[in-house]
Scaffold this motif. Structure first.
Motif, PDB file in Angstrom:
ATOM      1  N   TYR A  31       0.844  -1.194   0.000  1.00 46.39           N
ATOM      2  CA  TYR A  31       0.000   0.000   0.000  1.00 46.39           C
ATOM      3  C   TYR A  31       0.881   1.246   0.000  1.00 46.39           C
ATOM      4  N   LEU A  35      -4.832   4.443   2.978  1.00 44.99           N
ATOM      5  CA  LEU A  35      -4.086   3.430   2.246  1.00 44.99           C
ATOM      6  C   LEU A  35      -4.602   3.287   0.821  1.00 44.99           C
ATOM      7  N   THR A  36      -3.683   3.162  -0.132  1.00 44.10           N
ATOM      8  CA  THR A  36      -4.023   2.870  -1.530  1.00 44.10           C
ATOM      9  C   THR A  36      -3.217   1.659  -1.956  1.00 44.10           C
ATOM     10  N   GLU A  37      -3.886   0.588  -2.346  1.00 42.82           N
ATOM     11  CA  GLU A  37      -3.168  -0.612  -2.760  1.00 42.82           C
ATOM     12  C   GLU A  37      -2.459  -0.371  -4.084  1.00 42.82           C
TER      13      GLU A  37
END
Length: 412
Positions: free
Chosen positions: A239, A248-250
């Protein structure tokens, strides 16, 4: 071990969790309460780290050689307060940095099931998971041992936590619900209400699993990414953590072979490779890491040194100079020794050393790297080893220190 079927685990299956809410008796702890030839595997080299940019600017600086230790140092010990024969809180002790001798000094009560511990980069605040069905994280100010705050993780059975190198974010992994959470940390060291919660819903659970089981949540050496190791989905998720909002950004997923059951990841200090302990199939793997993208590539399985007996690898450590790695083997009750070669790209098994206890759940270096501490769950002991950084040897020092259901040892 942490599975949901006939494979050994550490607590009840999901159908029973409602009956045991609040007891903290999760599948993670059940295994702990219940009853070589050199091998070299290389992985493809990842892209070289960037010469500039945010990731490069946030990379850790070189550290000065450790000072000669003097005087006793603090040691904190995690346990299960709801397990039969468990402790009553966080164990308080000190150790002699020269001899490794441990001396107990009491217990910090008021923190339920503190099975994993971490410290803030400034050394002033201790964090513990509350490994219960209603999972939480707790912060303790070390100066006066006052509990600053307890915050819900939003998940079940948190088993691991770490502090982002900036000191602004607390990262936790919920084993029971297969989720990871982020909490902000204020100027006092106390965690605020969580800023994000992500549950791993894909890929489908691996063989023998009934759902995701997040087992670790850590920051990459470049500081630009955070990685979650999930035993249930046989996946390591990468992430990007928003430094302002804590969201969070995957950005990537790395799958192990089906049924490996990845548990714990440790980076080589060079920042381009990492080592993965696979709990379910009793293997380890070298992983290539690309700091630009945050993507991980898992290499082929290698032996844990257990000689094929019942064994569940628990945790990896790598020496500060990157020359040797050590693995805790639960079941074989040993510490495997590896030479690190090819600037981190290869592990060569050197052999194993008896841990001097039963079921080494967690291992940790002293800050100067001269001592290694092993928390042995079933024997309720902490054993200490002197580390030969020149030859990768381990020599046990003194007698094991008794501590109820010792599942984590944190030397400062």
């Amino acid at each position: 071990m942490d599975t949901e079927t006939g494979t050994p685990g550490e607590g009840p299956p999901p159908a029973r969790r409602g009956q045991e809410r609040g007891t903290g008796w999760t599948r993670r702890r059940f295994v702990g309460a219940a009853a070589g030839a050199a091998a070299v595997v290389a992985v493809p080299s990842p892209a070289a780290p960037p010469a500039g940019g945010a990731a490069a600017r946030s990379a850790p600086r070189a550290v000065a050689p450790p000072r000669e230790p003097s005087g006793p140092r603090p040691l904190y010990i995690g346990t299960y307060t709801s397990a039969e024969g468990g402790g009553t809180g966080i164990g308080l002790a000190s150790y002699d940095p020269r001899s490794g001798r441990i001396t107990g000094s009491g217990t910090l009560t008021g923190v339920p099931d503190p099975s994993y511990l971490a410290v803030h980069p400034d050394g002033r605040t201790l964090y513990a998971v509350d490994e219960r069905q209603d999972g939480a994280v707790t912060a303790v100010r070390l100066a006066d041992r006052r509990v600053l705050a307890t915050r819900s993780t939003g998940g079940a059975g948190p088993c691991h936590l770490s502090v982002h190198p900036t000191g602004r974010w607390l990262l936790s992994a919920d084993y029971g619900s297969g989720s990871v959470a982020v909490h902000p940390i204020d100027a006092s060291g106390a965690p605020g209400e969580r800023t994000d919660l992500v549950t791993h819903t894909s890929p489908p659970p691996g063989p023998g699993q009934q759902g995701p089981h997040a087992h670790q949540f850590l920051t990459s050496p470049d500081g630009g990414h955070v990685l979650a190791v999930d035993l249930g989905t046989d996946t390591v998720y990468t992430y990007r953590l928003d430094p302002a909002r804590g969201t969070l950004t995957e950005v990537g997923r790395a799958g192990t072979r089906p049924g490996a059951g990845p548990r714990h990841l440790t980076f080589h200090p060079g920042g381009r490779y990492a080592y993965l302990a696979n709990e379910v199939d009793d293997t380890v793997a070298v992983c290539a890491y690309d700091p630009r993208s945050g993507r991980l590539a898992v290499g082929e399985p290698q032996p844990s040194g257990s000689d094929g007996g019942t064994n569940y690898p628990a945790q990896f450590l790598v020496t500060a100079d990157g020359r040797y790695a050590f693995l805790a083997n639960r079941g074989h009750n040993s510490l495997a020794r590896y030479a690190v070669e090819g600037d981190g790209a290869r592990l060569r098994l050197l052999g194993t050393v008896p841990v001097g206890g039963d079921f080494p759940r967690q291992i940790a270096f002293s800050p100067d790297g001269r001592l290694l501490f092993a928390a042995n769950q079933r024997s309720g002991t902490v054993t200490v080893f002197r580390v030969d950084t020149d030859g990768g040897g381990l020599r046990r020092t003194g007698e094991p220190f008794a501590s109820p259901v010792a599942v984590c040892a944190l030397p400062l």
